[in-house]
Design an enzyme around this catalytic site. Structure first.
Site, PDB file in Angstrom:
ATOM      1  N   ARG A 102       0.830  -1.211   0.000  1.00 41.19           N
ATOM      2  CA  ARG A 102       0.000   0.000   0.000  1.00 41.19           C
ATOM      3  C   ARG A 102       0.861   1.257   0.000  1.00 41.19           C
ATOM      4  O   ARG A 102       0.555   2.224  -0.705  1.00 41.19           O
ATOM      5  CB  ARG A 102      -0.960   0.013   1.198  1.00 41.19           C
TER       6      ARG A 102
ATOM      7  N   ASN B 100      -6.352  -2.551   2.086  1.00 41.19           N
ATOM      8  CA  ASN B 100      -6.344  -4.001   2.171  1.00 41.19           C
ATOM      9  C   ASN B 100      -7.774  -4.506   2.190  1.00 41.19           C
ATOM     10  O   ASN B 100      -8.667  -3.866   2.753  1.00 41.19           O
ATOM     11  CB  ASN B 100      -5.656  -4.472   3.460  1.00 41.19           C
TER      12      ASN B 100
END
Length: 96
Positions: free
Chosen positions: A24, A42
């Protein structure tokens, strides 16, 4: 800040070893370098979801970069499509 207007956006779901490997943060860095807005998060099933908005060429560049992934990740698949999203974002963020 968001506005209620259909905005052309890149929506992608990335699968593989993409959680717990700074994926990320890597997507955030890529998006920031391309001047994109939106978010990365996520998913409960182990995938990562990306929604990006901005210049069409920058969106295409992000789409091309996603299969590369962060140095510790292993990207098995990227499902990416252009959509009209109902909100426009003014920054890129890492979500939960």
């Amino acid at each position: 800040m968001t506005t209620e207007k259909a905005t052309p956006s890149l929506h992608a779901t990335v699968s593989g070893k993409v959680q717990g490997v700074y994926f990320r943060a890597w997507v955030y860095d890529q998006a920031a370098s391309l001047g994109l807005r939106g978010w990365v998060r996520n998913l409960a099933d182990g995938q990562v979801e990306v929604l990006a908005q901005g210049d069409p060429e920058a969106l295409a560049a992000l789409k091309e970069r996603l299969p590369q992934g962060s140095p510790l990740s292993r990207v098995d698949a990227v499902a990416a499509t252009m959509i009209d999203h109902d909100k426009a974002y003014d920054a890129f963020a890492i979500r939960g």
